[in-house]
Design an enzyme around this catalytic site. Structure first.
Site, PDB file in Angstrom:
ATOM      1  N   LYS A  91      79.881   4.707  87.175  1.00  0.00           N
ATOM      2  CA  LYS A  91      80.289   6.000  86.611  1.00  0.00           C
ATOM      3  C   LYS A  91      81.313   6.695  87.482  1.00  0.00           C
ATOM      4  O   LYS A  91      82.187   7.397  86.983  1.00  0.00           O
ATOM      5  CB  LYS A  91      79.075   6.894  86.349  1.00  0.00           C
TER       6      LYS A  91
ATOM      7  N   LYS B 202      78.003   6.306  73.561  1.00  0.00           N
ATOM      8  CA  LYS B 202      78.354   7.521  72.816  1.00  0.00           C
ATOM      9  C   LYS B 202      79.474   8.311  73.482  1.00  0.00           C
ATOM     10  O   LYS B 202      80.150   9.091  72.840  1.00  0.00           O
ATOM     11  CB  LYS B 202      77.119   8.388  72.589  1.00  0.00           C
TER      12      LYS B 202
ATOM     13  N   LYS C 230      79.041  -2.299  76.482  1.00  0.00           N
ATOM     14  CA  LYS C 230      78.029  -1.836  75.533  1.00  0.00           C
ATOM     15  C   LYS C 230      78.588  -0.679  74.707  1.00  0.00           C
ATOM     16  O   LYS C 230      79.516   0.020  75.151  1.00  0.00           O
ATOM     17  CB  LYS C 230      76.745  -1.434  76.254  1.00  0.00           C
TER      18      LYS C 230
HETATM   19  N1  AQP Z   1      74.707  -0.086  73.270  1.00  0.00           N
HETATM   20  C1  AQP Z   1      73.401   0.033  73.428  1.00  0.00           C
HETATM   21  N2  AQP Z   1      72.580  -0.947  72.994  1.00  0.00           N
HETATM   22  C2  AQP Z   1      71.238  -0.826  73.150  1.00  0.00           C
HETATM   23  N3  AQP Z   1      70.640   0.248  73.715  1.00  0.00           N
HETATM   24  C3  AQP Z   1      71.419   1.248  74.147  1.00  0.00           C
HETATM   25  N4  AQP Z   1      71.150   2.443  74.748  1.00  0.00           N
HETATM   26  C4  AQP Z   1      72.304   3.088  74.981  1.00  0.00           C
HETATM   27  N5  AQP Z   1      73.352   2.357  74.545  1.00  0.00           N
HETATM   28  C5  AQP Z   1      72.831   1.203  74.027  1.00  0.00           C
HETATM   29  C6  AQP Z   1      69.813   2.927  75.062  1.00  0.00           C
HETATM   30  O1  AQP Z   1      69.685   4.231  74.525  1.00  0.00           O
HETATM   31  C7  AQP Z   1      68.769   4.975  75.337  1.00  0.00           C
HETATM   32  C8  AQP Z   1      69.275   6.361  75.597  1.00  0.00           C
HETATM   33  O2  AQP Z   1      70.415   6.247  76.361  1.00  0.00           O
HETATM   34  P1  AQP Z   1      70.965   7.457  77.217  1.00  0.00           P
HETATM   35  O3  AQP Z   1      71.592   8.430  76.337  1.00  0.00           O
HETATM   36  O4  AQP Z   1      69.912   8.045  78.077  1.00  0.00           O
HETATM   37  O5  AQP Z   1      71.998   6.792  78.206  1.00  0.00           O
HETATM   38  P2  AQP Z   1      72.983   5.610  78.098  1.00  0.00           P
HETATM   39  O6  AQP Z   1      72.271   4.303  78.175  1.00  0.00           O
HETATM   40  O7  AQP Z   1      73.999   5.876  79.151  1.00  0.00           O
HETATM   41  O8  AQP Z   1      73.601   5.743  76.630  1.00  0.00           O
HETATM   42  P3  AQP Z   1      75.122   5.789  76.215  1.00  0.00           P
HETATM   43  O9  AQP Z   1      75.165   5.889  74.738  1.00  0.00           O
HETATM   44  O10 AQP Z   1      75.892   4.693  76.871  1.00  0.00           O
HETATM   45  O11 AQP Z   1      75.551   7.203  76.817  1.00  0.00           O
HETATM   46  P4  AQP Z   1      76.750   7.547  77.785  1.00  0.00           P
HETATM   47  O12 AQP Z   1      77.976   7.103  77.060  1.00  0.00           O
HETATM   48  O13 AQP Z   1      76.691   9.035  77.968  1.00  0.00           O
HETATM   49  O14 AQP Z   1      76.529   6.828  79.087  1.00  0.00           O
HETATM   50  C9  AQP Z   1      68.528   4.160  76.595  1.00  0.00           C
HETATM   51  O15 AQP Z   1      67.239   3.572  76.516  1.00  0.00           O
HETATM   52  C10 AQP Z   1      69.593   3.101  76.559  1.00  0.00           C
HETATM   53  O16 AQP Z   1      69.164   1.878  77.172  1.00  0.00           O
END
Ligand code: AQP
Length: 335
Positions: free
Chosen positions: A119, A204, A201
């Protein structure tokens, strides 16, 4: 709810960051499991707004995303009456316990966290202290609720390990208090990749809206995004390491329909990529339609929504306060 029946169940905890619009990656990879876990566990679910600001969030957008993420949890079928569903910053014990734990965590341990390295490379203009100490806050989130189980994807394994180390060290130093959590690997849970770069991956916070599909995207937008999904030059719908784009779409189709990859390959034998992409878009839009309908109802009644998240914070605070005060006492604070 019967207190004794509920407390006999193991407690599972999971949070989601309101750092963008919730995607089908979050839904298929995590939230669908959250719904299923409700029948087996006493669940603690929260919108992790404190974690979200480790990356700069535009305040007005953040406010609306916190609100909409909470409403979406209800729309997918999370039950705030039977379980504890709240907004993280509404329970101040998270930051309070995080400080106690920070003073029992080594700088070197935090420096090894790969997510910090990733990050900070992604946001070199904002390598803040919160981003560095994020895993300590996550440890506090988990340990406040004596969580037995924490569902984790591969990217969070390291942070759960740290939470376990921190709990063990605190207990050794001050006496037994914190429950050392176990990772929970759900049976189902797909890893969904970006539609524009399948080596990453789906996230969002990705700046390119064509890389993700939001759970609340309208049907025509969903179909359009799948039609634009990156694939390779060959035109055969087949799972393969050298076809990451099409493999991702097969994975999504499988996760939505419950069919195996082999069944999907058979179903689309001789079908071109264009038609396959449209079919994936259709099943995703069909899956999301009832969630969107329910969300539209829930978001209309702001007073009811507010009553639920306030009630969730009260329930969470009752558990969190106990752990936090016990920890403060163990450390030697005057209460
Ligand atoms: N692409 C993905 N495939 C499967 N699982 C996913 N998760 C996130 N992206 C995928 C799972 O969603 C849960 C919540 O995630 P989070 O919001 O706490 O953090 P994250 O993993 O960092 O999700 P994002 O969407 O990638 O957010 P940003 O862009 O802000 O970093 C977790 O259980 C995660 O594994």
């Amino acid at each position: 709810m019967c207190e004794t029946a509920q407390s006999a169940k193991k407690r599972a905890l999971s949070f989601i960051q309101p750092s963008g619009l919730i995607t089908i990656g979050n839904y298929l990879g995590a939230l669908k499991n959250w719904v299923e876990m409700q029948s087996e566990f006493d669940c603690i679910y929260a919108v992790a707004d404190l974690h979200a600001i480790t990356v700069y969030q535009e305040p007005q957008k953040l406010r609306s995303q916190i609100y909409s993420t909470y409403a979406l949890l209800l729309a997918i079928g999370i039950d705030p009456e039977k379980h504890t569903v709240f907004i993280q910053s509404h329970v101040p014990y998270h930051t309070q316990l995080a400080w106690l734990l920070s003073c029992n965590t080594q700088f070197g341990e935090m420096s090894r966290m790969t997510q910090f390295k990733d990050k900070s490379a992604k946001h070199p203009e904002n390598v803040n202290v919160g981003l560095f100490s994020y895993p300590v806050l996550m440890a506090a989130d988990i340990l406040l609720y004596n969580s037995d189980l924490v569902p984790v994807g591969a990217d969070q394994k390291q942070h759960l390990e740290i939470a376990r180390d921190i709990a063990g060290r605190f207990n050794n130093r001050y006496g037994e208090l914190l429950t050392v959590p176990e990772p929970y690997i759900p049976e189902t849970g797909a890893s969904i990749k970006s539609l524009q770069d399948p080596s990453k991956k789906m996230s969002k916070s990705d700046d390119n809206p064509n890389s993700w599909v939001a759970v609340l995207d309208p049907r025509d937008v969903i179909i359009k995004k799948f039609k634009r999904a990156v694939t390779d030059s060959d035109s055969c719908v087949r799972l393969s390491d050298d076809k990451p784009g099409i493999s991702n779409l097969i994975g999504i189709y499988s996760a939505v329909t419950g069919k195996s990859a082999g069944e999907v390959e058979k179903e689309f034998e001789g079908v071109g990529y264009g038609d396959f992409k449209a079919a994936v878009g259709e099943v995703v839009a069909d899956m999301l339609a009832p969630v969107q309908k329910s969300y539209a109802e829930i978001i209309k009644d702001k007073a009811a929504l507010e009553a639920l998240y306030r009630q969730g914070a009260e329930k969470a605070s009752r558990i969190a306060a106990k752990t936090c005060y016990k920890a403060m006492k163990k450390v030697g604070f005057v209460l």
